[in-house]
Design an enzyme around this catalytic site. Structure first.
Site, short mmCIF file in Angstrom:
data_model
loop_
_atom_site.label_atom_id
_atom_site.label_comp_id
_atom_site.label_asym_id
_atom_site.label_seq_id
_atom_site.Cartn_x
_atom_site.Cartn_y
_atom_site.Cartn_z
CG HIS A 78 48.95 -13.27 14.79
ND1 HIS A 78 49.09 -13.92 15.98
CD2 HIS A 78 50.18 -13.32 14.21
CE1 HIS A 78 50.34 -14.34 16.13
NE2 HIS A 78 51.02 -13.99 15.07
CG ASN A 151 53.77 -15.93 18.81
OD1 ASN A 151 52.78 -15.23 18.62
ND2 ASN A 151 54.64 -16.22 17.87
#
Ligand code: HDE
Length: 702
Positions: A78, A151
């Site tokens: 990420h 997510n």
């Protein structure tokens, strides 16, 4: 404690807290970090004009030293992300289910900070590669920070966190040559997949349109792991969290996403930033799925297995509130780069489950932040500070900001009468849910986690015909890029367990054989909620290009612009270059963009107004290319009067044949809208906007 009455608008609490750290350089003199004014910052201190630089040039050394240390390690996953501030408001009290303070009173607005991210790529990679998107929210509640670190897909690749380094190593660029960047389209990822059948379900989501969102503003968020709500009576329920975007869930076309990676690697970041700057604040509703503890074993999947979602049709999502993102960051590094999310950051009223993926996550985030942010005091960085007061005996460490007076830094003590003192549950103290757990110490996986394909099939069954085609294309590109043929064969063999139809469809693209003797999958059920075909459709915030050249029809341009603005769409005029153009009646127009500085992939639709300008556009390869890209990316294409001539000069000509009889009234064919010989364009504009709101016209034959 009442945030909204004592401190004014509670949604502003975090912004106000951060204001204390904002430095305004306007009309100030340049200084060193020690606040000494600097007389020159263009030449270093030298012996003579052409001589060596002196070590005593304090300003030079400070400037270079600071610069040399400007970077911190990027997140191990990420790494690329974009953040924004906002607030959360509750629709109705959830006191029956949870004591979580921010879920009690609809009058309290809780400040939030959100960071959206891709998973695989480095900080400088592209926004639109096929990947999972992170959707992490920090709620600055009055009983401490609560992080919902989710997510845009409801399931995960693996069931146990101990496999996380393996999957991440497999999907990241290969370690010998660090190729390829930000993509799953290579051997090591698929090698891991075919050797790890539990990945099947999430791989289906990744190959689907969910892997290439149109915008951060148009994607769902899922907490993925199973948590618990605990109410004031100590009763617990299992819970899953959902964010539902008010603009619906929409995706790019695969070719569009790939082109965007080059044309504008910041596409999603820019889209989020610009929407907030324009005042089109992204909004998401918060939903929860709740299960009684007694229902734990009622389903044909294990509710603790993170490779399974809870189908909304059997466990409904209760919508409980809304989040609005209304402020961009002032400084990307200070806020978006330094923010530290952690699923272990929970508040009284929320608790963990034994989901083995969640349990591992509880360790990892703080651990990685200790090295990324340089020590144990990273919670003192402004973006990470709670708005609730912090009192404890933690002391010292690198970059400590807090000044704790007095000799006492231990508990119990009599010198400070035991303060800070612990709090009972009634006083807001966090008390872990007293779940009874018995068992042997073993490294094993529950049999209830063994089925890896049923929900992957459920997902496949839930897709529309067009969505299925996109999944097949996704496999074609991603698994088709694998060099090792035996891995490609294993991909087809493995996904035959999901659907023989899918395996047969992907085999030719992967250059391998479809399995012959597969047992057909008899799983027939579907979950309509996961198909993007059933999502909210709206023209709001959609971006439309109007193509213009000298001789354009000013009335058409003006009235289309007004009609689009009335539905909060964004309009840009695009021309061959940026010079001022003269319209049919002498009206002057300075185009917003030209074909070199913009591209069809930046828009959701294109409109070609009437006027003599069309012949110049038709002779221009970029103008024709613009239409071709819009056509091939299933976008709305509109043309009025002479505008049709441009369509006829492009690949859209064949489909445009179906619009030739659009005399006086608008006609639509596969997302193409036209009107000819008409001075009243209002019905045409209405139809164009209607088509625009449909997002893409996936069934268009291209
Ligand atoms: Fe993460 N994850 N993750 N993850 N994750 C990180 O923490 C990890 C997982 C998610 O914008 C890291 O501060 C493990 C699931 C987001 O700053 C790291 C496992 C979900 C973000 C980490 C998972 C997520 C991260 C890297 C178990 C969805 C970005 C940097 C297998 C529910 C947060 C950092 C941001 C970040 C570990 C799986 C979401 C390494 C061990 C499942 C949105 O700690």
């Amino acid at each position: 404690m009442s945030f909204h009455t004592e401190n004014g608008d509670s949604s502003m609490l975090k912004t106000k807290q951060m204001e204390a750290y904002v430095v305004d350089n306007k009309n100030q003199k340049l200084t060193t970090d020690n606040a000494v004014r600097v007389s020159s910052t263009d030449d270093s201190l030298k012996v003579g004009e052409r001589g060596p630089t002196l070590l005593e040039d304090v300003h030079f050394r400070e400037k270079i030293t600071h610069f040399d240390h400007e970077r911190i390690p990027e997140r191990v996953v990420h790494a690329r992300g974009s953040g924004a501030h906002g607030y959360f408001e509750l629709y109705e009290s959830m006191a029956e289910y949870t004591m979580a303070d921010f879920l009690q009173d609809p009058a309290v607005k809780t400040p939030v900070f959100v960071r959206f991210s891709t998973v695989v790529g480095s900080r400088g990679s592209s926004d639109t590669t096929r990947d999972v998107r992170g959707f992490a929210t920090k709620f600055y509640t009055r009983s401490g920070n609560y992080d919902l670190v989710g997510n845009n897909m409801p399931v995960f690749f693996i069931q146990d966190a101990i496999k996380f380094p393996d999957i991440v190593h497999a999907i990241k660029p290969e370690p010998n040559n660090e190729i390829p960047q930000a993509t799953a389209a290579h051997d090591t990822f698929w090698d891991f997949v075919v050797n790890t059948p539990e990945t099947a379900h999430m791989v289906m989501w990744l190959m689907s349109d969910r892997g290439i969102p149109r915008s951060f503003r148009m994607m769902e968020g899922f907490g993925v792991n199973t948590f618990r709500f605990v109410n004031a009576q100590g009763k617990a329920r299992f819970v899953k969290f959902h964010w539902k975007p008010m603009l619906g869930v929409h995706s790019l076309a695969m070719d569009e996403a790939q082109k965007l990676s080059g044309k504008d690697p910041d596409f999603h970041r820019r889209d989020l930033w610009e929407a907030i700057e324009r005042g089109s604040y992204p909004e998401y509703e918060l939903g929860v799925q709740m299960l009684e503890e007694e229902q734990e074993f009622d389903f044909d999947f294990d509710i603790l297995d993170p490779t399974k979602f809870w189908p909304e049709e059997i466990i409904p999502v209760k919508i409980i509130g809304k989040m609005t993102l209304n402020k961009n960051v002032d400084n990307f590094f200070a806020e978006t780069e330094q923010v530290a999310f952690c699923p272990a950051n929970i508040v009284p009223g929320i608790d963990f489950s034994n989901d083995p993926l969640l349990q591992g996550r509880l360790f990892s985030y703080e651990d990685t932040q200790l090295s990324r942010l340089g020590g144990p005091n990273f919670r003192e960085i402004p973006i990470n500070r709670p708005v609730a007061p912090v009192h404890n005996n933690q002391r010292d460490g690198m970059h400590r900001m807090t000044i704790n007076p007095g000799p006492v830094s231990y508990f119990p003590n009599s010198i400070a009468q035991n303060s800070p003192s612990t709090a009972s549950r009634e006083e807001g103290g966090f008390v872990h849910y007293a779940e009874r757990v018995d068992g042997q110490k073993i490294r094993a996986r529950s049999d209830s986690f063994r089925d890896h394909f049923r929900q992957a099939t459920l997902f496949w069954n839930s897709m529309s015909a067009e969505e299925k085609k996109h999944i097949i294309n996704g496999f074609h590109y991603e698994a088709g890029s694998v060099k090792d043929k035996s891995i490609r064969q294993k991909v087809v063999d493995m996904f035959a367990n999901v659907s023989p139809e899918l395996a047969k469809a992907i085999a030719p693209g992967l250059g391998v054989t479809a399995p012959i003797n597969v047992i057909p999958n008899y799983m027939k059920s579907a979950s309509p909620a996961v198909s993007q075909e059933n999502t909210i459709k709206s023209p709001a915030t959609r971006k439309v290009a109007i193509l213009v050249e000298n001789g354009f029809c000013p009335v058409s341009v003006q009235s289309m612009t007004e009609a689009l603005k009335a539905v909060n769409a964004v309009v840009e005029t695009v021309s061959i270059n940026r010079s001022v153009l003269t319209g049919k009646d002498g009206m002057l127009l300075e185009p917003n963009k030209d074909f070199t500085t913009t591209h069809a992939t930046f828009y959701d639709a294109v409109y070609v107004p009437g006027g003599d300008h069309v012949s110049a556009l038709a002779q221009n390869k970029d103008a024709r290319g613009f239409i071709n890209d819009c056509l091939n990316h299933y976008k709305t294409i509109g043309a009025s009067n002479e505008g049709m001539e441009l369509l006829k000069a492009t690949e859209a000509a064949v489909l445009a044949q179906n619009l030739l009889d659009a005399q006086n009234t608008p006609k639509v064919f596969e997302g193409m809208v036209a009107i000819q010989n008409s001075s009243d364009l209002q019905p045409f504009f209405a139809e164009f906007i209607n088509q625009l709101s449909m997002h893409r016209h996936w069934s268009r034959p291209v």
